[in-house]
Enzyme design. Sequence first.
Site, PDB file in Angstrom:
ATOM      1  CG  HIS A  79      -9.056   8.267   1.700  1.00  0.00           C
ATOM      2  ND1 HIS A  79     -10.394   8.532   1.900  1.00  0.00           N
ATOM      3  CD2 HIS A  79      -8.401   9.429   1.879  1.00  0.00           C
ATOM      4  CE1 HIS A  79     -10.530   9.824   2.194  1.00  0.00           C
ATOM      5  NE2 HIS A  79      -9.343  10.384   2.189  1.00  0.00           N
ATOM      6  CG  HIS A 129      -4.473   8.187   6.248  1.00  0.00           C
ATOM      7  ND1 HIS A 129      -4.811   7.835   4.961  1.00  0.00           N
ATOM      8  CD2 HIS A 129      -4.720   9.514   6.356  1.00  0.00           C
ATOM      9  CE1 HIS A 129      -5.233   8.914   4.316  1.00  0.00           C
ATOM     10  NE2 HIS A 129      -5.194   9.948   5.133  1.00  0.00           N
ATOM     11  CD  GLU A 131      -2.721   6.873   0.241  1.00  0.00           C
ATOM     12  OE1 GLU A 131      -1.674   6.544  -0.362  1.00  0.00           O
ATOM     13  OE2 GLU A 131      -3.062   8.065   0.404  1.00  0.00           O
ATOM     14  CB  THR A 170      -0.397   9.057  -2.492  1.00  0.00           C
ATOM     15  OG1 THR A 170      -1.652   9.333  -1.865  1.00  0.00           O
ATOM     16  CG2 THR A 170      -0.424   7.688  -3.150  1.00  0.00           C
ATOM     17  CB  CYS A 200       0.085  11.880  -5.547  1.00  0.00           C
ATOM     18  SG  CYS A 200      -0.685  13.249  -4.682  1.00  0.00           S
ATOM     19  CB  SER A 228      -6.928  16.536   5.216  1.00  0.00           C
ATOM     20  OG  SER A 228      -6.131  16.716   4.062  1.00  0.00           O
ATOM     21  CG  ASN A 230      -3.539  16.714   1.191  1.00  0.00           C
ATOM     22  OD1 ASN A 230      -3.564  17.909   0.932  1.00  0.00           O
ATOM     23  ND2 ASN A 230      -4.642  15.972   1.227  1.00  0.00           N
ATOM     24  CB  SER A 273      -9.697  16.901   0.335  1.00  0.00           C
ATOM     25  OG  SER A 273      -9.027  17.087   1.562  1.00  0.00           O
TER      26      SER A 273
END
EC number: 1.17.7.4
Length: 316
Positions: A79, A129, A131, A170, A200, A228, A230, A273
């Site tokens: 991250h 988060h 990231e 991302t 991404c 997570s 995403n 992930s």
Amino acid sequence: MPKAPLILYIAAPRGFCAGVDRAIRIVELALERWGAPVYVRHEIVHNRFVVDGLRAKGAVFVEDLADCPDDRPVVFSAHGVPRAVPAEAARRQMLAVDATCPLVTKVHMEAARHHENGLQLVMIGHAGHPETEGTMGQLPPGEVLLVETPEDVARLTVRDPERLAFVTQTTLSVDDTAAVVAALQARFPAILGPHKEDICYATTNRQAAVKAIAPKIDALLVIGAPNSSNSQRLVEVGRAAGCGYAQLVQRAADIDWRALEGVAAVGLTAGASAPEELVEEVIDAFAARYDVTREVVETAVERVEFKVPRILREPA
């Protein structure tokens, strides 16, 4: 009694992205090269199954560099981390290996470039988060303003509306992010955006695959961890695309079978992930209860691969 028929629409792409695969390999190679323990600042990726597997091999996961001894390797998670973290590791003369996803590093470089050009930065991301914290931590305090929604944009107080740029986390929802970007551009017409979208390829592709299967299914299961980003976005995308039931599960044991009573078609995907082993586990659980017909819905083919850091490629 005979099993009820059920069509399982399996999204592709799904599961591991190149950045996650690289990060896991970095920890495994570090353990092979230097032996256990290898310390990892924050979960290397957000998946308990993956983290527990690495922990069994000798990885030690910590949230603060202060919890790492000076004489053992430390890996920074996929991250990304604030600039202060590698600086402190260097001050302590630690052996540090950066597993930050290269696509996150790209966002860090964008942020630094805008700052060098005298621009204040707006980041579209989720508060708290890792990231987001890592990207905001690339610049001095106050130089990055965080927004999550168009409503946040309306409340922004900026230093100079003519000297702004934006970046994004991302792993966001493509559609939700587009709405926030539109709000930024409407309020600050001079704001600069990334040359190429920060969200991404893997996040975009997995969301597109969910949209493709949504019209075919009665329910959607997303394999992934609660922390997570995403994976959570895939659930949201499924609901927005019309899935009456969309649920995040970590393992087959988490499936709420009562909620699936009477369904004829179920969609299945996995966050970036989540390993394919867990996808197969869920498919087997369905096959034990239903007469399953599998149908893979492929919307993209991914061939991206990222090299591990040079220190792990060179002879020991």
